[in-house]
Design a protein around this motif. Structure first.
Motif, PDB file in Angstrom:
ATOM      1  N   GLU A  93       0.797  -1.225   0.000  1.00 47.18           N
ATOM      2  CA  GLU A  93       0.000   0.000   0.000  1.00 47.18           C
ATOM      3  C   GLU A  93       0.825   1.269   0.000  1.00 47.18           C
ATOM      4  O   GLU A  93       0.282   2.362   0.100  1.00 47.18           O
ATOM      5  CB  GLU A  93      -0.917   0.005   1.235  1.00 47.18           C
ATOM      6  N   GLU A  94       2.120   1.151  -0.073  1.00 50.71           N
ATOM      7  CA  GLU A  94       2.890   2.381   0.035  1.00 50.71           C
ATOM      8  C   GLU A  94       3.116   3.051  -1.308  1.00 50.71           C
ATOM      9  O   GLU A  94       2.979   2.440  -2.380  1.00 50.71           O
ATOM     10  CB  GLU A  94       4.212   2.144   0.760  1.00 50.71           C
ATOM     11  N   GLU A  95       3.448   4.309  -1.255  1.00 50.81           N
ATOM     12  CA  GLU A  95       3.617   5.151  -2.432  1.00 50.81           C
ATOM     13  C   GLU A  95       4.649   4.573  -3.400  1.00 50.81           C
ATOM     14  O   GLU A  95       4.520   4.691  -4.617  1.00 50.81           O
ATOM     15  CB  GLU A  95       4.069   6.541  -1.938  1.00 50.81           C
ATOM     16  N   GLU A  98       4.100   2.817  -6.760  1.00 54.26           N
ATOM     17  CA  GLU A  98       3.894   3.546  -8.022  1.00 54.26           C
ATOM     18  C   GLU A  98       5.195   3.718  -8.781  1.00 54.26           C
ATOM     19  O   GLU A  98       5.178   4.074  -9.967  1.00 54.26           O
ATOM     20  CB  GLU A  98       3.309   4.938  -7.736  1.00 54.26           C
ATOM     21  N   SER A 105       5.059  -4.012  -9.533  1.00 52.83           N
ATOM     22  CA  SER A 105       3.903  -3.609  -8.727  1.00 52.83           C
ATOM     23  C   SER A 105       2.827  -4.688  -8.752  1.00 52.83           C
ATOM     24  O   SER A 105       2.124  -4.903  -7.770  1.00 52.83           O
ATOM     25  CB  SER A 105       3.341  -2.261  -9.202  1.00 52.83           C
ATOM     26  N   LEU A 106       2.720  -5.392  -9.862  1.00 52.73           N
ATOM     27  CA  LEU A 106       1.770  -6.508  -9.897  1.00 52.73           C
ATOM     28  C   LEU A 106       2.165  -7.581  -8.894  1.00 52.73           C
ATOM     29  O   LEU A 106       1.336  -8.174  -8.226  1.00 52.73           O
ATOM     30  CB  LEU A 106       1.701  -7.120 -11.292  1.00 52.73           C
ATOM     31  N   ALA A 109       1.052  -7.139  -5.327  1.00 54.85           N
ATOM     32  CA  ALA A 109      -0.361  -7.315  -4.998  1.00 54.85           C
ATOM     33  C   ALA A 109      -0.751  -8.775  -4.885  1.00 54.85           C
ATOM     34  O   ALA A 109      -1.870  -9.090  -4.513  1.00 54.85           O
ATOM     35  CB  ALA A 109      -1.221  -6.619  -6.053  1.00 54.85           C
TER      36      ALA A 109
ATOM     37  N   ARG B  10      -1.356   2.656  -9.877  1.00 53.25           N
ATOM     38  CA  ARG B  10      -1.178   1.199  -9.868  1.00 53.25           C
ATOM     39  C   ARG B  10      -1.919   0.547  -8.720  1.00 53.25           C
ATOM     40  O   ARG B  10      -2.538  -0.497  -8.872  1.00 53.25           O
ATOM     41  CB  ARG B  10       0.301   0.858  -9.758  1.00 53.25           C
ATOM     42  N   ARG B  11      -1.851   1.181  -7.552  1.00 57.74           N
ATOM     43  CA  ARG B  11      -2.473   0.564  -6.399  1.00 57.74           C
ATOM     44  C   ARG B  11      -3.978   0.477  -6.570  1.00 57.74           C
ATOM     45  O   ARG B  11      -4.618  -0.494  -6.200  1.00 57.74           O
ATOM     46  CB  ARG B  11      -2.111   1.314  -5.121  1.00 57.74           C
ATOM     47  N   LEU B  14      -4.592  -2.305  -8.948  1.00 56.86           N
ATOM     48  CA  LEU B  14      -4.363  -3.614  -8.336  1.00 56.86           C
ATOM     49  C   LEU B  14      -5.493  -3.974  -7.387  1.00 56.86           C
ATOM     50  O   LEU B  14      -5.819  -5.131  -7.215  1.00 56.86           O
ATOM     51  CB  LEU B  14      -3.017  -3.626  -7.618  1.00 56.86           C
ATOM     52  N   LYS B  15      -6.104  -2.971  -6.782  1.00 59.23           N
ATOM     53  CA  LYS B  15      -7.231  -3.279  -5.901  1.00 59.23           C
ATOM     54  C   LYS B  15      -8.382  -3.837  -6.716  1.00 59.23           C
ATOM     55  O   LYS B  15      -9.119  -4.696  -6.266  1.00 59.23           O
ATOM     56  CB  LYS B  15      -7.701  -2.020  -5.162  1.00 59.23           C
ATOM     57  N   MET B  19      -5.846 -10.457  -8.022  1.00 62.76           N
ATOM     58  CA  MET B  19      -4.471 -10.904  -8.258  1.00 62.76           C
ATOM     59  C   MET B  19      -4.251 -12.332  -7.793  1.00 62.76           C
ATOM     60  O   MET B  19      -3.489 -13.070  -8.366  1.00 62.76           O
ATOM     61  CB  MET B  19      -3.487  -9.966  -7.547  1.00 62.76           C
ATOM     62  N   GLY B  20      -4.903 -12.707  -6.718  1.00 64.76           N
ATOM     63  CA  GLY B  20      -4.739 -14.072  -6.237  1.00 64.76           C
ATOM     64  C   GLY B  20      -3.290 -14.414  -5.968  1.00 64.76           C
ATOM     65  O   GLY B  20      -2.462 -13.562  -5.741  1.00 64.76           O
ATOM     66  N   LEU B  26      -2.551 -11.327 -15.881  1.00 64.54           N
ATOM     67  CA  LEU B  26      -1.807 -10.107 -16.175  1.00 64.54           C
ATOM     68  C   LEU B  26      -0.316 -10.362 -16.342  1.00 64.54           C
ATOM     69  O   LEU B  26       0.331  -9.804 -17.217  1.00 64.54           O
ATOM     70  CB  LEU B  26      -2.014  -9.085 -15.043  1.00 64.54           C
ATOM     71  N   LEU B  27       0.182 -11.215 -15.487  1.00 66.12           N
ATOM     72  CA  LEU B  27       1.629 -11.415 -15.536  1.00 66.12           C
ATOM     73  C   LEU B  27       2.036 -12.241 -16.741  1.00 66.12           C
ATOM     74  O   LEU B  27       3.204 -12.382 -17.041  1.00 66.12           O
ATOM     75  CB  LEU B  27       2.120 -12.084 -14.243  1.00 66.12           C
TER      76      LEU B  27
END
Lengths: 594, 388
Positions: A93-95, A98, A105-106, A109, B10-11, B14-15, B19-20, B26-27
């Protein structure tokens, strides 16, 4: 120079072993002592070695996890240099998420991310995606000299010539516009934060400051790729690679081939902790308070109705503390529970042992005097004040105000018997007070309740105390680190959702929110002028003068500010006040002007 | 579809994405990923598969696991003397008491009072020690007898550690018949796990009965520890075991972990046994290196039967550090990962922790809580555990 406590291998004959042993010794020895590791900036480590030495760690001010893994040993004249791959794994969740590349980044998550990070050294893709620099630890074959060196590019920048677009729910979403930066990671700044902690630790262990500092640079690079996979790399002086070396025991040599000294190399690092961390070395002589080590034990109040599971919770707590070399004193504040013989007492407490891991005392006299005696004799790291039977913890909190300079008041933990809450609330008012006084409620015996019942009990509790987080537990089993930080308050303690004012028997909680950062002077003045009716204030505020949000902990006239462990990402700008007959408007006004 | 594609953080993206665990499709979309500028040697996990031979069985007798009797007293002493990095020889703990009080001791001053009595006149020495040390009655000690059965049935005996209090250690040795075994030459060697007071300072008791017993110490002993060997009257061979694997006899190896330990100690030697048809059995003093390193080292270094971690005995001080993620800092979970089939724990494991192992259904062999061991969850003083 005290190298012998960190590394005993012979550098000349076993350099590969020696440099890895040096990292291991540095991380391990520093982290043996809770007070020291905390003030040096460590916030937890995990051994990730498989063959090659590897560690993951968190440090103060950074929400993500660093990884170090041994790569290769290089001979450089009389030096044997151990090169370690340095990685940074951002918190999802951090900046900084980005600013890593989109693919990285993927990865952050994914549900398996944290587990993989904990063992990062065996996951090649993690090393590829999250590498931010090289850390070097070197030993001198000639004798007692050590150096630590960081190399990293200022920013890792990669342009996506054709941009990055991904699909979600049939919609095309642009994550990177064409020609935009896929990766723009501040590698030097993030690496440097870890170097600070390692170098300060090195100074502490070696019991001396560095003898030389060299700050150098050379042109760095930026890259660009297109959708066909073509990649360009362009050297540029605008994004330099940087190198910082600290040598202990020798003067600096010239910078390595290809590197130029930076101007103002000394000035930039004039105020770093590594110049003074060695002064923590002689524990008996030094003024730890001046160096920021707070030796006051943490005080936790544990309360709960009969049968709520307090004893099991305490056993778990003590066991956990002992394994981390922390010593606990448990104090019961009720005379008569233990069947004392008054004649044996010349103290304000009597010792009876609960378990192998702590001392248990019962208060027979004054709280303040007893605490002083217990601390003098046993030097506990944690003091648990257990209110037994039918004691009203709200009364106790007033007494605790007297002892604020001796102990760091952390919080009130209330255990609730999830299966029998209704009955205890009906029969007594104490059960309600115990919940009301809580900073965190442990809803115990959660295994005896189904989801509906659990929800119902949580609602009842929330109705009594809208501020405290409610944590379901089974047999009181919860890692204390999740509840109690080494700072005076942890994210868990500052409750998430805050309900409206509560008016029950003149006891209120009310919440103040702020739209803008407060000037520090105004905050302090407001806290200095809190009405006597307010006995607790806690929250997180941003100050105008500092970028890091401050945790505010106020108990009956005394308060402490500390930096929030989540750094800039912390939820901020609120204060919760607890007291009798509170007037929200009046309190808000305290913060309105200087 | 709109001309102007919506730009999202991105976040936020991603939400919205499920993603599991694997990251979904996506990857697989061939996003560019790039290695850093220097080609790196990626080791992954390489297993050396060292052959340490095989034995038929081992039996461990707990001579003593009660290193001290009141934890409160011990920790109070440590903190009063200045904390966890203070040199253990300076505490004024037995046997190095100079009468000056907590934290004001030294090896030399303490030894000067008793050297002439070691190792034969231990009762007299203990009287002097008792009068000059801090909390002498709190001292106990850790020691274990290992009986190894070779494939052909031959039995061989080894001692792990030698306690702390001369008085308590002698009592325990006599109770288990160790004194006679030593005097008869039945015990082939004394292995010291690490230089800590509760594992090492009872050395004269072993030497009283077998002054020339071969001694194996891990590399990392400080000057005082090395001097103690001589001052206690040892006449036999001393082997300083280097960090890494050390083969002893078929089926038995020790491993020295070079790592700093509290109270100014360095290095721990742990034992590995390869038991036929069962797998690897580990015997530890305190496991100061941490269970992760301990088990990973076994996996990386040694070849063992059925590739199976069969058993473990000893003090499982498993995680000496604060983990950065409290959710993972759970002993009960960590131990499960290794799949031990037979567990005997005591000493620094923590009774509550041992009880949690039992409650979680782990194969813990319980003890009898005799001879001052506090709970049946521990394999206590006088209890035994066999593997194979």
């Amino acid at each position: 120079m005290n190298l012998n406590d960190l590394c005993k291998s012979d550098v000349a004959s076993e350099p590969v072993m020696a440099v890895q042993e040096l990292l291991r010794g540095l991380v391990v020895r520093t982290n043996l002592v809770p007070g020291v590791r905390h003030v040096l900036g460590w916030r937890g480590v995990k051994d990730a070695s498989h063959g090659a030495e590897a560690w993951t760690m968190r440090i103060d001010g950074r929400r993500g996890v660093y990884g170090l893994v041994f790569d290769v040993m290089v001979e450089d004249g009389p030096w044997r240099r151990g090169l370690f791959n340095l990685c940074y794994f951002p918190h999802p969740e951090e900046e900084l998420v980005e600013q890593v590349c989109v693919e990285a980044s993927l990865v952050t998550a994914r549900s398996g991310y944290v587990a993989e990070v904990r063992d990062f050294a065996v996951h090649e893709h993690l090393l590829d995606l999250f590498n931010i620099g090289t850390l070097e630890l070197a030993l001198h074959t000639g004798g007692q000299a050590v150096s630590v060196r960081l190399e990293s590019v200022t920013r890792q920048q990669v342009t996506a010539t054709h941009g990055v677009t991904l699909e979600q729910d049939g919609q095309a979403l642009t994550l990177v516009p064409p020609g935009g930066l896929d990766q723009d990671f501040p590698a030097w700044a993030v690496s440097l934060d870890l170097l600070r902690v390692l170098a300060a630790s090195l100074s502490f262990n070696l019991q001396r400051p560095p003898t030389a500092l060299t700050s150098a640079e050379q042109p760095g690079w930026v890259r660009a790729y297109d959708r066909d996979g073509g990649m360009r790399e362009d050297e540029t002086p605008d994004n330099p690679q940087r190198q910082l070396s600290l040598v202990y025991g020798l003067d600096a040599g010239p910078p390595a081939a290809g590197w130029q000294l930076r101007e103002d190399g000394d000035g930039e690092f004039a105020d770093e902790a590594w110049w003074s961390a060695h002064r923590i070395g002689d524990f008996k002589a030094v003024d730890k308070h001046a160096l920021g080590i707070d030796e006051r034990p943490q005080l936790i109040v544990v309360t709960g109705f009969l049968g709520s599971g307090k004893t099991t919770f305490l056993q778990n707590f003590i066991d956990h503390m002992n394994r981390n070399n922390r010593f606990v004193a448990v104090i019961q504040n009720e005379v008569g529970e233990v069947g004392l013989d008054g004649g044996l007492l010349d103290h304000d407490y009597a010792v009876t042992e609960i378990d192998e891991g702590c001392i248990c005392c019962t208060l027979v006299g004054n709280v303040k005097a007893a605490l002083g005696q217990i601390m003098g004799e046993f030097h506990p790291d944690y003091i648990v004040l257990e209110t037994t039977g039918l004691a009203n913890p709200l009364n106790l909190l007033d007494e605790l105000a007297e002892v604020a300079e001796m102990v760091r008041f952390d919080s009130v933990t209330t255990l609730v018997d999830g299966a029998n809450l209704a009955a205890s609330l009906t029969h007594t008012t104490v059960a309600r007070d115990q919940i009301r006084a809580a900073d965190v409620v442990l809803l115990n015996k959660a295994d005896l309740l189904d989801d509906t019942e659990l929800g119902a009990v949580q609602e009842v509790i929330a109705g009594i105390n809208g501020v405290a987080p409610i944590v379901p537990t089974i047999r009181g089993d919860i890692n204390p680190a999740l509840l109690y930080g080494e700072e005076t308050a942890t994210p868990a303690m500052i409750g998430a959702e805050h309900g409206p004012d509560h008016r029950h028997d003149h006891f209120h909680t009310c919440k103040l929110t702020f739209d803008e950062p407060l000037p520090a002077a105004r905050l302090e003045r407001a806290l200095d002028h809190m009405p006597a009716a307010v006995f607790r204030v806690k929250g997180v505020v941003r100050l105008a003068e500092r970028s890091q949000p401050q945790v505010v902990q106020y108990v009956a006239g005394r308060y402490e500010l500390s930096e929030h462990p989540n750094g800039e990402d912390a939820e901020a700008d609120y204060l919760v006040c607890i007291g009798r007959d509170l007037d929200q408007g009046e309190l808000a006004q305290l913060f309105d002007r200087d | 579809m709109a001309e102007q594609n919506k730009q999202v953080s991105r976040r936020d993206f991603l939400k919205g994405a499920a993603m599991g665990a694997a990251g979904g499709s996506l990857l697989a979309m061939g996003l560019y990923s790039y290695s850093p500028q220097r080609k790196r040697h990626f080791a992954g996990i390489e297993r050396k598969m060292a052959d340490i031979g095989v034995c038929k069985s081992i039996k461990v007798t707990n001579i003593s696991e009660t290193s001290w009797f009141e934890n409160a007293v011990l920790m109070g002493d440590i903190k009063g003397a200045g904390g966890l990095l203070v040199n253990q020889y300076d505490y004024n703990w037995p046997p190095f008491g100079n009468g000056e009080g907590l934290g004001k001791g030294s090896y030399e001053a303490g030894m000067a009072k008793i050297k002439h009595l070691l190792p034969d006149r231990l009762d007299e020495a203990w009287e002097i020690i008792h009068a000059n040390s801090v909390n002498p009655d709190n001292a106990g000690g850790y020691a274990a007898l290992i009986e190894l059965e070779e494939l052909d049935g031959t039995k061989r005996k080894f001692l792990l550690d030698t306690g702390w209090s001369y008085k308590w250690t002698e009592e325990c040795f006599k109770r288990e018949g160790i004194d006679q075994m030593l005097a008869n030459g039945e015990i082939e060697a004394l292995f010291i796990s690490h230089e800590h007071f509760d594992h090492y300072w009872g050395l004269p008791v072993t030497l009283k009965y077998a002054p020339d017993i071969p001694l194996y110490i891990p590399k990392g002993f400080y000057e005082e520890g090395l001097q103690y060997i001589k001052d206690c009257g040892h006449t036999g061979e001393v082997t300083v075991v280097e960090p890494g694997l050390n083969k002893v006899i078929p089926g038995f190896a020790t491993y020295v972990f070079d790592i700093p330990i509290i109270c100014r100690v360095y290095g721990e030697q742990s034992m590995y046994f390869n038991v036929k048809d069962k797998g690897l059995v580990s015997v530890t003093g305190c496991c100061h290196q941490g269970i992760i390193r301990f088990a990973e080292t076994a996996y990386a270094e040694i070849q063992y039967e059925n590739d199976n971690l069969h058993g473990i005995y000893g003090g499982l001080h498993i995680s000496p550090f604060d983990d950065w993620d409290p959710k993972y800092d759970d002993l009960v979970i960590s131990l499960k990962d290794y799949g031990f089939e037979r567990i005997g724990c005591n000493h620094c494991t923590g009774i509550f922790c041992a009880k949690k192992f039992i409650a979680a259904g782990y194969p813990v062999v319980k003890g009898s809580a005799r001879f001052r061991s506090k709970d049946q969850a521990y394999l206590g003083n006088g209890d035994t555990i066999a593997f194979g």
